[in-house]
Design a protein around this motif. Structure first.
Motif, PDB file in Angstrom:
ATOM      1  N   LEU A  44       0.713  -1.236  -0.078  1.00 32.31           N
ATOM      2  CA  LEU A  44      -0.002   0.016  -0.036  1.00 32.31           C
ATOM      3  C   LEU A  44       0.991   1.174   0.024  1.00 32.31           C
ATOM      4  O   LEU A  44       2.028   1.058   0.482  1.00 32.31           O
ATOM      5  CB  LEU A  44      -0.756   0.164   1.217  1.00 32.31           C
ATOM      6  CG  LEU A  44      -1.918  -1.036   1.352  1.00 32.31           C
ATOM      7  CD1 LEU A  44      -2.822  -1.178   2.641  1.00 32.31           C
ATOM      8  CD2 LEU A  44      -2.866  -1.185   0.319  1.00 32.31           C
ATOM      9  N   SER A  45       0.411   2.232  -0.488  1.00 31.83           N
ATOM     10  CA  SER A  45       0.989   3.508  -0.476  1.00 31.83           C
ATOM     11  C   SER A  45       0.856   4.208   0.756  1.00 31.83           C
ATOM     12  O   SER A  45       0.073   3.830   1.582  1.00 31.83           O
ATOM     13  CB  SER A  45       0.333   4.609  -1.516  1.00 31.83           C
ATOM     14  OG  SER A  45      -0.729   4.992  -1.129  1.00 31.83           O
ATOM     15  N   ASP A  48      -2.508   5.634   1.426  1.00 24.59           N
ATOM     16  CA  ASP A  48      -3.308   4.359   1.555  1.00 24.59           C
ATOM     17  C   ASP A  48      -3.390   4.398   3.201  1.00 24.59           C
ATOM     18  O   ASP A  48      -4.127   3.672   3.758  1.00 24.59           O
ATOM     19  CB  ASP A  48      -3.015   3.433   0.848  1.00 24.59           C
ATOM     20  CG  ASP A  48      -3.788   3.522  -0.771  1.00 24.59           C
ATOM     21  OD1 ASP A  48      -4.604   4.717  -0.841  1.00 24.59           O
ATOM     22  OD2 ASP A  48      -3.275   2.926  -1.613  1.00 24.59           O
ATOM     23  N   ILE A  49      -1.936   3.843   3.633  1.00 20.40           N
ATOM     24  CA  ILE A  49      -1.673   3.448   4.773  1.00 20.40           C
ATOM     25  C   ILE A  49      -2.391   4.545   5.879  1.00 20.40           C
ATOM     26  O   ILE A  49      -3.194   4.127   6.896  1.00 20.40           O
ATOM     27  CB  ILE A  49      -0.232   3.289   4.973  1.00 20.40           C
ATOM     28  CG1 ILE A  49       0.054   1.918   4.365  1.00 20.40           C
ATOM     29  CG2 ILE A  49      -0.148   2.985   6.595  1.00 20.40           C
ATOM     30  CD1 ILE A  49       1.423   1.931   4.381  1.00 20.40           C
ATOM     31  N   LYS A  50      -2.156   5.831   5.670  1.00 14.99           N
ATOM     32  CA  LYS A  50      -2.606   6.780   6.499  1.00 14.99           C
ATOM     33  C   LYS A  50      -4.110   6.981   6.564  1.00 14.99           C
ATOM     34  O   LYS A  50      -4.822   6.826   7.738  1.00 14.99           O
ATOM     35  CB  LYS A  50      -2.144   8.125   6.208  1.00 14.99           C
ATOM     36  CG  LYS A  50      -0.670   8.513   6.469  1.00 14.99           C
ATOM     37  CD  LYS A  50      -0.041   9.770   5.960  1.00 14.99           C
ATOM     38  CE  LYS A  50       1.429   9.978   6.372  1.00 14.99           C
ATOM     39  NZ  LYS A  50       1.724  11.182   5.890  1.00 14.99           N
ATOM     40  N   ASP A  51      -4.805   6.713   5.351  1.00 14.72           N
ATOM     41  CA  ASP A  51      -6.172   6.716   5.497  1.00 14.72           C
ATOM     42  C   ASP A  51      -6.748   5.464   6.190  1.00 14.72           C
ATOM     43  O   ASP A  51      -7.807   5.649   6.942  1.00 14.72           O
ATOM     44  CB  ASP A  51      -6.732   6.495   3.939  1.00 14.72           C
ATOM     45  CG  ASP A  51      -6.583   7.887   3.160  1.00 14.72           C
ATOM     46  OD1 ASP A  51      -6.405   9.027   3.865  1.00 14.72           O
ATOM     47  OD2 ASP A  51      -6.622   7.973   2.000  1.00 14.72           O
ATOM     48  N   GLN A  52      -6.172   4.444   6.087  1.00 10.61           N
ATOM     49  CA  GLN A  52      -6.805   3.116   6.738  1.00 10.61           C
ATOM     50  C   GLN A  52      -6.517   3.117   8.363  1.00 10.61           C
ATOM     51  O   GLN A  52      -7.188   2.715   8.971  1.00 10.61           O
ATOM     52  CB  GLN A  52      -5.997   1.818   6.039  1.00 10.61           C
ATOM     53  CG  GLN A  52      -6.428   1.683   4.539  1.00 10.61           C
ATOM     54  CD  GLN A  52      -8.023   1.074   4.385  1.00 10.61           C
ATOM     55  OE1 GLN A  52      -8.503   0.728   5.411  1.00 10.61           O
ATOM     56  NE2 GLN A  52      -8.276   1.707   3.451  1.00 10.61           N
ATOM     57  N   LEU A  53      -5.450   3.608   8.489  1.00 10.37           N
ATOM     58  CA  LEU A  53      -5.217   3.974  10.014  1.00 10.37           C
ATOM     59  C   LEU A  53      -6.014   4.668  10.765  1.00 10.37           C
ATOM     60  O   LEU A  53      -6.301   4.428  12.014  1.00 10.37           O
ATOM     61  CB  LEU A  53      -3.670   4.506  10.233  1.00 10.37           C
ATOM     62  CG  LEU A  53      -2.434   3.523  10.144  1.00 10.37           C
ATOM     63  CD1 LEU A  53      -1.083   4.250  10.214  1.00 10.37           C
ATOM     64  CD2 LEU A  53      -2.782   2.309  11.051  1.00 10.37           C
ATOM     65  N   ASN A 119      -2.998  -5.145   2.387  1.00 15.82           N
ATOM     66  CA  ASN A 119      -4.181  -5.406   2.815  1.00 15.82           C
ATOM     67  C   ASN A 119      -4.282  -6.434   4.023  1.00 15.82           C
ATOM     68  O   ASN A 119      -5.297  -6.638   4.809  1.00 15.82           O
ATOM     69  CB  ASN A 119      -5.220  -5.459   1.718  1.00 15.82           C
ATOM     70  CG  ASN A 119      -5.601  -4.214   1.196  1.00 15.82           C
ATOM     71  OD1 ASN A 119      -5.696  -3.102   1.762  1.00 15.82           O
ATOM     72  ND2 ASN A 119      -5.990  -4.335  -0.265  1.00 15.82           N
ATOM     73  N   LYS A 120      -3.474  -7.513   3.781  1.00 24.44           N
ATOM     74  CA  LYS A 120      -3.539  -8.504   4.601  1.00 24.44           C
ATOM     75  C   LYS A 120      -3.156  -8.124   6.132  1.00 24.44           C
ATOM     76  O   LYS A 120      -3.814  -8.450   6.957  1.00 24.44           O
ATOM     77  CB  LYS A 120      -2.339  -9.574   4.416  1.00 24.44           C
ATOM     78  CG  LYS A 120      -2.803 -10.478   2.932  1.00 24.44           C
ATOM     79  CD  LYS A 120      -1.941 -11.798   2.852  1.00 24.44           C
ATOM     80  CE  LYS A 120      -0.617 -11.344   2.594  1.00 24.44           C
ATOM     81  NZ  LYS A 120       0.275 -12.704   2.212  1.00 24.44           N
TER      82      LYS A 120
END
Length: 134
Positions: A44-45, A48-53, A119-120
């Motif tokens: 993930l970029s 993307d990681i910041k958004d998911q966190l 994503n895992k």
């Protein structure tokens, strides 16, 4: 006490059912396990990681890994949590880096085969949160 009961129940269930979740021939989530292992996870970029966190309570990005420290009421509860996460991780074919000291469990997640956070990792982090809140 709750954690000890969980550990005893898992051992009892495995004993009476002749299921060995650590043996490759076990049908326990084999389809999910095979698909997760066979897939080529995409790293993930940073965005993307910041958004998911934002959706993963307590988790941060540290040294290129998802990171969280859990605290429980006792060692037995911490160990029960680790046992539950271990069964989920095994069924996913995705294993955490972790450490347990008395009532604390520290988890770091990364997809070594992909070379970063995928994503895992997010899925296992979410499942760990769910198990910790039971």
């Amino acid at each position: 006490m709750k954690g000890l009961l969980l550990v005893v129940m898992i051992i009892f269930m495995l004993t009476i059912s002749n299921i060995n979740p650590f043996h490759s021939s076990t049908n326990l989530a084999v389809a999910v396990n095979n698909e997760m292992i066979m897939s080529n996870a995409t790293v993930l970029s940073t965005d993307d990681i910041k958004d998911q966190l934002k959706q993963l309570e307590g988790w941060t990005e540290k040294d290129g890994k998802l990171h969280r420290e859990f605290q429980f009421n006792s060692f037995v509860e911490a160990f029960g949590f680790m046992s539950s996460v271990a069964l989920v991780a095994e069924s996913m074919g995705h294993h955490p880096e972790w450490c347990n000291v008395y009532n604390r469990v520290t988890i770091d997640l990364t997809s070594h085969d992909a070379g970063g956070i995928t994503n895992k990792d997010l899925e296992l982090a979410q499942k760990a949160n769910e198990l910790a809140n039971k």
